[in-house]
Design a protein around this motif. Structure first.
Motif, mmCIF file in Angstrom:
data_model
loop_
_atom_site.group_PDB
_atom_site.id
_atom_site.type_symbol
_atom_site.label_atom_id
_atom_site.label_comp_id
_atom_site.label_asym_id
_atom_site.label_seq_id
_atom_site.Cartn_x
_atom_site.Cartn_y
_atom_site.Cartn_z
ATOM 1 N N LYS A 1 15.670 84.465 48.397
ATOM 2 C CA LYS A 1 14.908 85.544 47.766
ATOM 3 C C LYS A 1 13.534 85.067 47.304
ATOM 4 N N GLY A 2 13.219 83.808 47.515
ATOM 5 C CA GLY A 2 11.942 83.261 47.059
ATOM 6 C C GLY A 2 12.037 82.812 45.614
ATOM 7 N N GLY A 3 11.020 82.100 45.170
ATOM 8 C CA GLY A 3 10.995 81.636 43.788
ATOM 9 C C GLY A 3 10.738 82.788 42.840
ATOM 10 N N LYS A 4 11.221 82.655 41.622
ATOM 11 C CA LYS A 4 11.010 83.732 40.653
ATOM 12 C C LYS A 4 9.580 83.652 40.120
ATOM 13 N N ALA A 5 9.000 84.795 39.913
ATOM 14 C CA ALA A 5 7.643 84.855 39.383
ATOM 15 C C ALA A 5 7.650 84.328 37.953
ATOM 16 N N ARG A 6 6.776 83.383 37.657
ATOM 17 C CA ARG A 6 6.738 82.794 36.326
ATOM 18 C C ARG A 6 5.802 83.551 35.397
ATOM 19 N N LEU A 7 4.797 84.195 35.982
ATOM 20 C CA LEU A 7 3.828 84.935 35.187
ATOM 21 C C LEU A 7 3.697 86.353 35.695
ATOM 22 N N ASP A 8 3.428 87.269 34.791
ATOM 23 C CA ASP A 8 3.242 88.671 35.133
ATOM 24 C C ASP A 8 1.767 88.895 35.474
ATOM 25 N N HIS A 9 1.451 88.799 36.767
ATOM 26 C CA HIS A 9 0.067 88.936 37.223
ATOM 27 C C HIS A 9 -0.508 90.304 36.872
ATOM 28 N N LEU B 1 -9.788 92.244 27.118
ATOM 29 C CA LEU B 1 -9.366 91.084 26.341
ATOM 30 C C LEU B 1 -9.930 89.802 26.945
ATOM 31 N N ALA B 2 -10.215 88.842 26.088
ATOM 32 C CA ALA B 2 -10.719 87.540 26.528
ATOM 33 C C ALA B 2 -9.557 86.703 27.068
ATOM 34 N N ALA B 3 -9.898 85.677 27.841
ATOM 35 C CA ALA B 3 -8.885 84.827 28.468
ATOM 36 C C ALA B 3 -7.947 84.194 27.441
ATOM 37 N N SER B 4 -8.462 83.777 26.304
ATOM 38 C CA SER B 4 -7.620 83.153 25.271
ATOM 39 C C SER B 4 -6.574 84.132 24.746
ATOM 40 N N ALA B 5 -6.994 85.355 24.498
ATOM 41 C CA ALA B 5 -6.068 86.371 23.999
ATOM 42 C C ALA B 5 -5.021 86.717 25.055
ATOM 43 N N ILE B 6 -5.463 86.822 26.307
ATOM 44 C CA ILE B 6 -4.535 87.114 27.411
ATOM 45 C C ILE B 6 -3.507 86.001 27.530
ATOM 46 N N ALA B 7 -3.969 84.755 27.472
ATOM 47 C CA ALA B 7 -3.076 83.596 27.591
ATOM 48 C C ALA B 7 -2.030 83.602 26.485
ATOM 49 N N LYS B 8 -2.430 83.974 25.295
ATOM 50 C CA LYS B 8 -1.497 84.002 24.166
ATOM 51 C C LYS B 8 -0.424 85.071 24.392
ATOM 52 N N ILE B 9 -0.845 86.252 24.837
ATOM 53 C CA ILE B 9 0.102 87.343 25.074
ATOM 54 C C ILE B 9 1.030 87.015 26.249
ATOM 55 N N ALA B 10 0.469 86.467 27.330
ATOM 56 C CA ALA B 10 1.251 86.175 28.543
ATOM 57 C C ALA B 10 1.997 84.848 28.447
ATOM 58 N N LYS B 11 1.781 84.115 27.340
ATOM 59 C CA LYS B 11 2.434 82.814 27.128
ATOM 60 C C LYS B 11 2.147 81.844 28.272
ATOM 61 N N CYS B 12 0.856 81.666 28.530
ATOM 62 C CA CYS B 12 0.428 80.732 29.572
ATOM 63 C C CYS B 12 -0.888 80.101 29.126
ATOM 64 N N SER B 13 -1.452 79.269 29.967
ATOM 65 C CA SER B 13 -2.723 78.632 29.631
ATOM 66 C C SER B 13 -3.886 79.516 30.074
ATOM 67 N N ARG B 14 -5.047 79.272 29.485
ATOM 68 C CA ARG B 14 -6.251 80.000 29.912
ATOM 69 C C ARG B 14 -6.547 79.728 31.373
ATOM 70 N N MET B 15 -6.309 78.475 31.805
ATOM 71 C CA MET B 15 -6.575 78.109 33.200
ATOM 72 C C MET B 15 -5.742 78.979 34.143
ATOM 73 N N GLN B 16 -4.490 79.236 33.780
ATOM 74 C CA GLN B 16 -3.642 80.093 34.619
ATOM 75 C C GLN B 16 -4.194 81.506 34.652
ATOM 76 N N VAL B 17 -4.699 81.987 33.527
ATOM 77 C CA VAL B 17 -5.309 83.323 33.483
ATOM 78 C C VAL B 17 -6.490 83.367 34.444
ATOM 79 N N TYR B 18 -7.366 82.371 34.366
ATOM 80 C CA TYR B 18 -8.538 82.337 35.244
ATOM 81 C C TYR B 18 -8.131 82.307 36.718
ATOM 82 N N ARG B 19 -7.109 81.516 37.043
ATOM 83 C CA ARG B 19 -6.667 81.423 38.438
ATOM 84 C C ARG B 19 -6.163 82.781 38.948
ATOM 85 N N ILE B 20 -5.400 83.472 38.120
ATOM 86 C CA ILE B 20 -4.872 84.784 38.528
ATOM 87 C C ILE B 20 -6.003 85.771 38.681
#
Length: 180
Positions: free
Chosen positions: A139-147, A158-177
């Protein structure tokens, strides 16, 4: 002399608390941790911060060598950068330090073993996926982040820092998405 601990786990699902406790018990005055793959140095900002901070006779401490890196060249480069600053690297399990001459030899061998282990893991993973696909159960790997959530929050201004806090990820992951 400052003992600086570095804890790393590969995914956001994992917890570095045990590593941090062990580093604290070993007398590390500063402990930095991150959730990022050890396959390369890309995205390992906490490690870069530690290396930049190291001074003469400081000690970088990790619980296991694979926490420092999974690639022999990366591990040796990290050790070299630390030594260029007059600092030492200590691995707790098995206990190896670059303070002694044999420490370099042992770290090189352990680095090669860690790299080989990573290759074996990837090979077993590929074999397991191929077998599951052949059986029609993959079935493929499970999605770790809600894109979609990240994009929606960005669209809401919202700014990247705020998004990262809500999505429980790093700012870098936010930027990549958001780049996709």
């Amino acid at each position: 002399m400052t003992k600086i601990g570095y804890a790393r786990v590969s995914t956001i699902d994992q917890d570095s608390e045990l590593q941090q406790q062990r580093l604290h018990a070993e007398g590390c005055q500063i402990i930095r941790s991150e959730k990022v793959s050890g396959a390369s140095r890309a995205g390992r900002s906490e490690l870069a911060t530690i290396i930049d901070f190291l001074r003469q006779d400081d000690e970088l401490v990790v619980t296991r060598l694979d926490r420092l890196g999974r690639d022999t060249r990366d591990v040796l480069n990290i050790v070299h950068e630390c030594e260029q600053r007059g600092a030492f690297v200590t691995v707790l399990d098995p206990h190896v330090s670059t303070r002694g001459e044999m420490g370099h030899v042992i770290l090189t061998v352990l680095g090669m073993v860690a790299q080989m282990e990573r290759r074996f893991i990837k090979e077993r993973q590929r074999e397991g996926i191929a077998r599951a696909k052949a059986e029609g159960v993959y079935k493929g790997g499970k999605a770790r982040l809600d894109h979609a959530l990240i994009r929606r929050l960005h669209g809401d201004g919202l700014a990247a820092s705020a998004i990262a806090k809500i999505a429980k990820c790093s700012r870098m992951q936010v930027y990549r998405i958001l780049e996709d």
